[in-house]
Design an enzyme around this catalytic site. Structure first.
Site, PDB file in Angstrom:
ATOM      1  N   ASP A 213     -29.784  -4.068 -72.524  1.00  8.55           N
ATOM      2  CA  ASP A 213     -29.894  -4.548 -71.151  1.00  8.55           C
ATOM      3  C   ASP A 213     -29.421  -3.483 -70.162  1.00  8.55           C
ATOM      4  OD1 ASP A 213     -30.871  -7.028 -71.981  1.00  8.55           O
ATOM      5  OD2 ASP A 213     -28.847  -7.801 -72.270  1.00  8.55           O
TER       6      ASP A 213
ATOM      7  N   TYR B  62     -23.019  -3.554 -83.061  1.00  9.02           N
ATOM      8  CA  TYR B  62     -22.610  -3.377 -81.664  1.00  9.02           C
ATOM      9  C   TYR B  62     -21.095  -3.247 -81.590  1.00  9.02           C
ATOM     10  CZ  TYR B  62     -27.213  -4.589 -79.723  1.00  9.02           C
ATOM     11  OH  TYR B  62     -28.537  -4.594 -79.378  1.00  9.02           O
TER      12      TYR B  62
END
Length: 575
Positions: free
Chosen positions: A206, A314
């Site tokens: 994002d 992540y």
């Protein structure tokens, strides 16, 4: 058009390709036959040109006297017959240069005549004609990938997302990482366009999110003469099957075929040493905060960075301050496994109907360096795939647990969809500390090549970036220490010292940073001093309620796009 005319109109690249294909398919005899055809066609064309020249030269005399072609015309025809055949439709370079010189001469002659006329009219005041030659535009031909060998490869990318509006290129959104990547690929003539490059990406990060383990696959120009590998049987699945050993007709392992495969692999590795150094080529054209770390040959054209990725990892960085790290780890353990994570994402019912995902690991890890309140930590989350904003939602709830505002059991309550079909309203964590750290593939599929010189140059750039941020952090720390040395303000009503307020430990970088309040720039939105439990807050609509409010047209659009019959899925819940 004659039988050999089409051969003369082909470029030398096209003729070369035809000759190679004929030699491979039919042998050298076919090549010799083509050569003879070209030679005979050129001779016939030369004869026809000579006859036409003789006829043209004889036409004035024949029309006047009605006699045969005179000797001079015959001589010209013979000279034309001896001259090499030229395709009149496509003039050669010498013809083009002669035409340009003739055109320049005519222009200069006309310019001189106009200047002479001007001198006659105006006398001494007239300017002499210009002696400058007329510049002709170069014929820049468009890049044609068909003239070059191509291969399917994987690129290992890294970038800092704080200056970009996400990774994926979008028509209405400028400054994305993919936009700069494709700009560099086209400028380096590695691809023609995105549509023909068989492009695939591992993850969609994002706005503001960084990556160290981003992987993309695409078909690019190659320096080698070998063709693309044939399409293999590797399925487009998240977990591709392991490589099987070769077997003979009896079903037993065939050692000779295995050895042949190993020999082919070694030969391919030897060819890769002479291949274009894709990281070097692209890093010269990319911005300083986007870089290609390495590349690898893809096993086939069917290999895709997205569907063949096995695990994505992540990391979310934060400062420990006064957070209860043990409680956060206890809550993170409840995330491991296969669950419905619809309460830990931004629900997009038009593109996602299955919110079940599997998390392999979730750990709270301390970084080396400072200790105490300034201790840096990160949350490590590993899984096969993730939903939109899933990591940031997980971090936001874990911060509430670390602040002792929620118990670790709140994770189990949010994962119980039957008991709690509606998601409570809460803010997601900031995107800036999040990074796609690693993307893992089967060892038999991808083997990245890393250039030591490229990595050394990138390391120097990263050291400069680290130094700038370290200096900025030290300056901020110096200002904080200056303030701490000053006496706290006295409360006039109680005559007591008022301690300084500390930053909210839950959100080291607030999710609304750097928004403004009442038009005042640089001010961060203040959070409420009283915490409201998650399930005491307003609740969002459930998945079934959102689908139930959709119009028939919207449902039909979703069915046409994805093949989902959402109205049948929710049954009687639809209103």
């Amino acid at each position: 058009m004659g039988g050999g005319d089409w051969l003369r109109r082909l470029s030398r690249f096209e003729l070369k390709a035809i000759v190679q294909k004929l030699a491979e398919a039919h042998g050298e005899d076919a090549v010799k036959a083509v050569a003879q055809s070209v030679a005979s066609s050129s001779t016939a064309f030369a004869e026809a040109t000579a006859a036409e020249t003789a006829k043209t030269s004889a036409s004035p005399a024949a029309s006047a006297a009605g006699d045969d072609v005179p000797g001079d015309a015959a001589t010209a025809a013979a000279a034309a017959a001896r001259a090499p055949a030229v395709d009149q439709g496509v003039p050669n370079s010498a013809t083009r240069k002669r035409h340009v010189r003739d055109s320049d001469g005519k222009q200069q002659q006309e310019s001189g005549e106009r200047a002479k006329q001007g001198n006659d009219m105006s006398g001494k005041d007239a300017k002499p004609p210009s002696s400058k030659k007329v510049k002709t535009k170069k014929n820049n031909k468009a890049f044609d990938m068909d003239f070059f060998a191509q291969r399917h490869i994987a690129l290992h990318l890294a970038y800092f997302g704080d200056g970009y509006r996400g990774f994926c290129a979008q028509p209405t959104v400028p400054e994305t990482v993919e936009e700069h990547l494709f700009r560099a690929l086209k400028k380096a003539c590695l691809i023609t366009d995105r549509a023909s490059s068989q492009y695939s990406r591992c993850g969609r990060t994002d706005v503001g999110v960084s990556a160290l383990g981003q992987v993309v696959t695409l078909t690019v120009r190659s320096k080698l003469a070998s063709p693309l590998p044939e399409a293999s049987t590797i399925p487009r699945a998240k977990s591709p099957p392991p490589k099987k050993r070769a077997k003979n007709t009896d079903g037993e392992p065939n050692e000779e075929m295995d050895a042949a495969d190993d020999t082919a692999a070694k030969a391919a590795a030897s060819d890769d040493a002479n291949e274009l150094d894709y990281p070097v080529v692209l890093n010269r054209l990319l911005p300083d905060d986007i870089f290609v770390l390495g590349w690898a040959p893809a096993p086939s054209r069917d290999f895709q960075a997205r569907f063949n990725c096995e695990t994505r990892t992540y990391r979310y960085y934060f400062m420990a301050r006064d957070l209860d790290l043990e409680a956060m780890q206890k809550a993170a353990n409840l995330l491991v496994g296969t669950h419905d994570f619809r309460h830990f994402c931004k629900m997009d019912v038009t593109n996602v109907k299955n919110f079940v995902r599997r998390i392999e690991a979730a750990e709270v890890i301390k970084c080396d360096g400072a200790h105490g309140a300034r201790q840096m930590c990160y949350l490590k989350v590993c899984g096969s795939a993730f939903l939109w904003h899933q990591i940031r939602c997980l971090v936001s709830v874990l911060f509430l647990v670390g602040q002792r505002l929620e118990s670790p059991d709140v994770i189990s309550a949010l994962l119980d969809i039957e008991k709690n079909p509606r998601k409570p309203v809460y803010d997601i964590a900031s995107e800036l500390p999040l990074i796609l750290y690693e993307s893992e593939y089967a060892a038999s599929d991808i083997d990245f090549r890393y250039n030591a010189e490229v990595l050394s140059e990138l390391r120097q750039r990263l050291e400069l970036r680290e130094a700038r941020h370290a200096i900025s952090a030290s300056m901020a720390r110096g200002v904080i220490e200056f303030i701490d040395e000053r006496a706290p303000v006295k409360d006039a009503s109680t005559a007591q010292l008022v301690p300084f307020k500390t930053t909210d430990a839950c959100v080291p970088i607030p999710s609304d940073f750097p928004k403004t309040i009442a038009g005042k720039p640089g001010r961060v939105q203040k959070s409420s001093s009283k915490h409201v439990k998650l399930f005491d807050r307003p609740l969002c609509d459930s998945y079934e309620e959102r689908v139930g409010r959709m119009s028939e047209r919207k449902l039909q659009d979703i069915k046409d796009k994805h093949g989902w019959d959402l109205a049948s899925d929710i049954g009687s819940d639809r209103k």
